[in-house]
Write a protein that holds these residues in place. Structure first.
Motif, PDB file in Angstrom:
ATOM      1  N   ASP A  87      27.652 -43.813  41.940  1.00 54.13           N
ATOM      2  CA  ASP A  87      26.920 -45.025  42.318  1.00 54.13           C
ATOM      3  C   ASP A  87      26.381 -45.783  41.101  1.00 54.13           C
ATOM      4  N   SER A  88      26.683 -45.297  39.906  1.00 55.40           N
ATOM      5  CA  SER A  88      26.301 -45.925  38.632  1.00 55.40           C
ATOM      6  C   SER A  88      24.800 -45.937  38.395  1.00 55.40           C
ATOM      7  N   ASP A  89      24.051 -45.140  39.119  1.00 54.64           N
ATOM      8  CA  ASP A  89      22.601 -45.106  38.938  1.00 54.64           C
ATOM      9  C   ASP A  89      22.162 -44.062  37.913  1.00 54.64           C
ATOM     10  N   TYR A  90      23.024 -43.073  37.646  1.00 54.70           N
ATOM     11  CA  TYR A  90      22.649 -41.979  36.759  1.00 54.70           C
ATOM     12  C   TYR A  90      23.690 -41.778  35.670  1.00 54.70           C
ATOM     13  N   LEU A  91      23.190 -41.424  34.483  1.00 52.00           N
ATOM     14  CA  LEU A  91      24.037 -41.168  33.330  1.00 52.00           C
ATOM     15  C   LEU A  91      23.721 -39.766  32.828  1.00 52.00           C
ATOM     16  N   THR A  92      24.720 -38.902  32.825  1.00 51.78           N
ATOM     17  CA  THR A  92      24.547 -37.549  32.312  1.00 51.78           C
ATOM     18  C   THR A  92      25.071 -37.510  30.887  1.00 51.78           C
ATOM     19  N   ILE A  93      24.205 -37.067  29.979  1.00 53.35           N
ATOM     20  CA  ILE A  93      24.563 -36.898  28.570  1.00 53.35           C
ATOM     21  C   ILE A  93      24.328 -35.442  28.237  1.00 53.35           C
ATOM     22  N   GLY A  94      25.415 -34.735  27.914  1.00 51.69           N
ATOM     23  CA  GLY A  94      25.299 -33.294  27.715  1.00 51.69           C
ATOM     24  C   GLY A  94      24.851 -32.659  29.017  1.00 51.69           C
ATOM     25  N   SER A  95      23.694 -31.977  28.992  1.00 48.20           N
ATOM     26  CA  SER A  95      23.191 -31.324  30.202  1.00 48.20           C
ATOM     27  C   SER A  95      22.007 -32.078  30.819  1.00 48.20           C
ATOM     28  N   ASN A  96      21.666 -33.252  30.292  1.00 54.02           N
ATOM     29  CA  ASN A  96      20.544 -34.038  30.812  1.00 54.02           C
ATOM     30  C   ASN A  96      21.040 -35.227  31.617  1.00 54.02           C
ATOM     31  N   THR A  97      20.418 -35.452  32.753  1.00 57.90           N
ATOM     32  CA  THR A  97      20.776 -36.583  33.604  1.00 57.90           C
ATOM     33  C   THR A  97      19.644 -37.596  33.585  1.00 57.90           C
ATOM     34  N   PHE A  98      19.978 -38.823  33.239  1.00 53.47           N
ATOM     35  CA  PHE A  98      19.025 -39.919  33.114  1.00 53.47           C
ATOM     36  C   PHE A  98      19.277 -40.946  34.208  1.00 53.47           C
ATOM     37  N   ARG A  99      18.223 -41.594  34.668  1.00 52.70           N
ATOM     38  CA  ARG A  99      18.359 -42.722  35.596  1.00 52.70           C
ATOM     39  C   ARG A  99      18.528 -43.982  34.758  1.00 52.70           C
ATOM     40  N   ILE A 100      19.537 -44.774  35.069  1.00 54.95           N
ATOM     41  CA  ILE A 100      19.739 -46.040  34.372  1.00 54.95           C
ATOM     42  C   ILE A 100      18.796 -47.056  35.002  1.00 54.95           C
ATOM     43  N   THR A 101      17.834 -47.535  34.222  1.00 53.83           N
ATOM     44  CA  THR A 101      16.873 -48.497  34.751  1.00 53.83           C
ATOM     45  C   THR A 101      17.234 -49.929  34.381  1.00 53.83           C
ATOM     46  N   GLU A 102      18.064 -50.103  33.351  1.00 51.84           N
ATOM     47  CA  GLU A 102      18.511 -51.443  32.937  1.00 51.84           C
ATOM     48  C   GLU A 102      19.796 -51.301  32.133  1.00 51.84           C
ATOM     49  N   LEU A 103      20.733 -52.177  32.392  1.00 51.09           N
ATOM     50  CA  LEU A 103      21.959 -52.210  31.605  1.00 51.09           C
ATOM     51  C   LEU A 103      22.498 -53.630  31.595  1.00 51.09           C
ATOM     52  N   SER A 104      22.597 -54.179  30.400  1.00 48.70           N
ATOM     53  CA  SER A 104      23.161 -55.511  30.209  1.00 48.70           C
ATOM     54  C   SER A 104      23.927 -55.499  28.891  1.00 48.70           C
ATOM     55  N   ASN A 105      24.416 -56.638  28.478  1.00 51.41           N
ATOM     56  CA  ASN A 105      25.120 -56.716  27.195  1.00 51.41           C
ATOM     57  C   ASN A 105      24.197 -56.449  26.012  1.00 51.41           C
ATOM     58  N   ARG A 106      22.914 -56.607  26.179  1.00 48.56           N
ATOM     59  CA  ARG A 106      21.968 -56.448  25.077  1.00 48.56           C
ATOM     60  C   ARG A 106      21.090 -55.200  25.177  1.00 48.56           C
ATOM     61  N   VAL A 107      20.811 -54.729  26.395  1.00 46.60           N
ATOM     62  CA  VAL A 107      19.817 -53.668  26.584  1.00 46.60           C
ATOM     63  C   VAL A 107      20.365 -52.564  27.485  1.00 46.60           C
ATOM     64  N   LEU A 108      20.070 -51.323  27.090  1.00 45.17           N
ATOM     65  CA  LEU A 108      20.317 -50.147  27.923  1.00 45.17           C
ATOM     66  C   LEU A 108      19.006 -49.387  27.983  1.00 45.17           C
ATOM     67  N   SER A 109      18.536 -49.110  29.178  1.00 47.97           N
ATOM     68  CA  SER A 109      17.311 -48.352  29.351  1.00 47.97           C
ATOM     69  C   SER A 109      17.615 -47.182  30.285  1.00 47.97           C
ATOM     70  N   ILE A 110      17.290 -45.969  29.823  1.00 49.47           N
ATOM     71  CA  ILE A 110      17.500 -44.775  30.641  1.00 49.47           C
ATOM     72  C   ILE A 110      16.201 -43.979  30.693  1.00 49.47           C
ATOM     73  N   ARG A 111      15.984 -43.329  31.822  1.00 50.12           N
ATOM     74  CA  ARG A 111      14.726 -42.619  32.042  1.00 50.12           C
ATOM     75  C   ARG A 111      14.988 -41.190  32.489  1.00 50.12           C
ATOM     76  N   TYR A 112      14.192 -40.259  31.930  1.00 50.24           N
ATOM     77  CA  TYR A 112      14.243 -38.847  32.288  1.00 50.24           C
ATOM     78  C   TYR A 112      12.802 -38.413  32.511  1.00 50.24           C
ATOM     79  N   GLY A 113      12.395 -38.294  33.780  1.00 52.27           N
ATOM     80  CA  GLY A 113      11.007 -37.936  34.075  1.00 52.27           C
ATOM     81  C   GLY A 113      10.050 -38.999  33.572  1.00 52.27           C
ATOM     82  N   GLU A 114       9.132 -38.608  32.697  1.00 50.40           N
ATOM     83  CA  GLU A 114       8.139 -39.523  32.150  1.00 50.40           C
ATOM     84  C   GLU A 114       8.553 -40.149  30.821  1.00 50.40           C
ATOM     85  N   VAL A 115       9.809 -39.943  30.439  1.00 47.66           N
ATOM     86  CA  VAL A 115      10.297 -40.455  29.164  1.00 47.66           C
ATOM     87  C   VAL A 115      11.347 -41.539  29.420  1.00 47.66           C
ATOM     88  N   GLU A 116      11.217 -42.647  28.724  1.00 46.67           N
ATOM     89  CA  GLU A 116      12.199 -43.728  28.848  1.00 46.67           C
ATOM     90  C   GLU A 116      12.645 -44.151  27.451  1.00 46.67           C
TER      91      GLU A 116
END
Length: 122
Positions: A87-116
């Motif tokens: 559904d393109s909402d989550y990005l797994t890098i290695g063994s960590n899964t992040f929620r994609i909160t923003e993605l555009s040509n200029r900005v990528l924002s990913i969140r894991y718990g309380e860390v963004e």
């Protein structure tokens, strides 16, 4: 005759609109944006501490074969795998899964718990 043209145009526009809302379209669009750019962390925010943290400068290169190459400023290189959820909402890098909160040509924002992490394209 004119009524048929209008119906045809409305049908085509509706089909395009419905297709653009599909998970498959979102997946392809998100993946295309990820691999199109090299990304650099601009800001690392820990909301539990209400602070930003300094991060070693590194460039993140998402490759089409789902390999992520992280290149530090001294040319140290780290490779790992990445995967995008269907559904393109989550990005797994290695063994960590992040929620994609923003993605555009200029900005990528990913969140894991309380860390963004906020990335900017290179």
């Amino acid at each position: 005759m004119k009524t048929n043209k209008i119906r045809y145009i409305i049908f085509v526009l509706a089909a395009i609109f419905l297709y653009s809302c599909s998970d498959e379209y979102n997946y392809k669009q998100t993946k295309r944006l990820l691999i199109k750019h090299d990304w650099r962390i601009n800001t690392f925010v820990d909301y539990s501490q209400n602070q930003t943290t300094e991060f070693r400068t590194a460039v993140f290169d998402f490759l089409d074969d789902n390999t992520l190459i992280k290149i530090y400023e001294n040319n140290d290189t780290v490779r790992t795998q990445w995967e995008l959820s269907e559904d393109s909402d989550y990005l797994t890098i290695g063994s960590n899964t992040f929620r994609i909160t923003e993605l555009s040509n200029r900005v990528l924002s990913i969140r894991y718990g309380e860390v963004e992490m906020f990335f900017v394209s290179e």
